[in-house]
Design an enzyme around this catalytic site. Sequence first.
Site, PDB file in Angstrom:
ATOM      1  CG  ASP A 168      -6.157   8.364   6.274  1.00  0.00           C
ATOM      2  OD1 ASP A 168      -6.466   8.515   7.457  1.00  0.00           O
ATOM      3  OD2 ASP A 168      -6.205   9.309   5.460  1.00  0.00           O
ATOM      4  CD  GLU A 217      -3.208   0.368   0.338  1.00  0.00           C
ATOM      5  OE1 GLU A 217      -2.730   1.218  -0.454  1.00  0.00           O
ATOM      6  OE2 GLU A 217      -4.418   0.215   0.508  1.00  0.00           O
ATOM      7  CG  ASP A 218      -0.882   4.672  -1.736  1.00  0.00           C
ATOM      8  OD1 ASP A 218      -1.600   3.730  -1.326  1.00  0.00           O
ATOM      9  OD2 ASP A 218      -1.367   5.709  -2.226  1.00  0.00           O
TER      10      ASP A 218
END
Length: 183
Positions: A103, A99-100
């Site tokens: 959040d 994943e980048d």
Amino acid sequence: MAKNQPAVLIPSDAIERKVTELGARIATDYARRTPLLLVGVLKGSFIFLADLSRRIAIPHAVDFIALSSYGDATRSTGEVRLIMDLRQAIAGKHVLIVEDIVDTGHTLAYLTHILGAREPASLHTCALVHKPSRREVDVRIHYVGFEIPDKWVVGYGLDYADQYRTLPYIGYVEPPKEPSAGS
Ligand code: PRP
């Protein structure tokens, strides 16, 4: 800082060093766990995955899955949608989700749930950046690049309304206020 360019949060040389370090750790950890499959979560992870994959000096395969929780909004709805599935079965494979950003955690929670049900040999997670202050669900990230504050980050694959993904660094912007915005 050039006019209209996002302020720098993580410069490109720091990203490069971190990706190299993560790749080396992953190569060591998976030396005896084969086959290894990296699962990139589109669209945000495409640049991180491309660089990370080339820093993992052991044989591995790459596949992609596309999910969306934000669309063009600046706040997660908590509802994750599967846009495009993997091309291959993952039963018996050592799967590493790439994943980048993590959040709220909803995307990763959804992904580990649906991929875990497909009986991989193992299922672990890697994220370049994460925002612990925004977490709404408990998710485990096995390989983390950077912990960042609650800013709207862009660049190196991360977007704001599909812009800024090709910036070589991770920067931040101030999104326009929405009535219920939390980012
Ligand atoms: C972003 C990012 C993660 C997810 C993380 O995707 O790439 O997949 O949000 O957020 P969460 O932890 O709050 O679930 P987005 O839905 O913006 O799509 P994109 O990758 O195509 O930009």
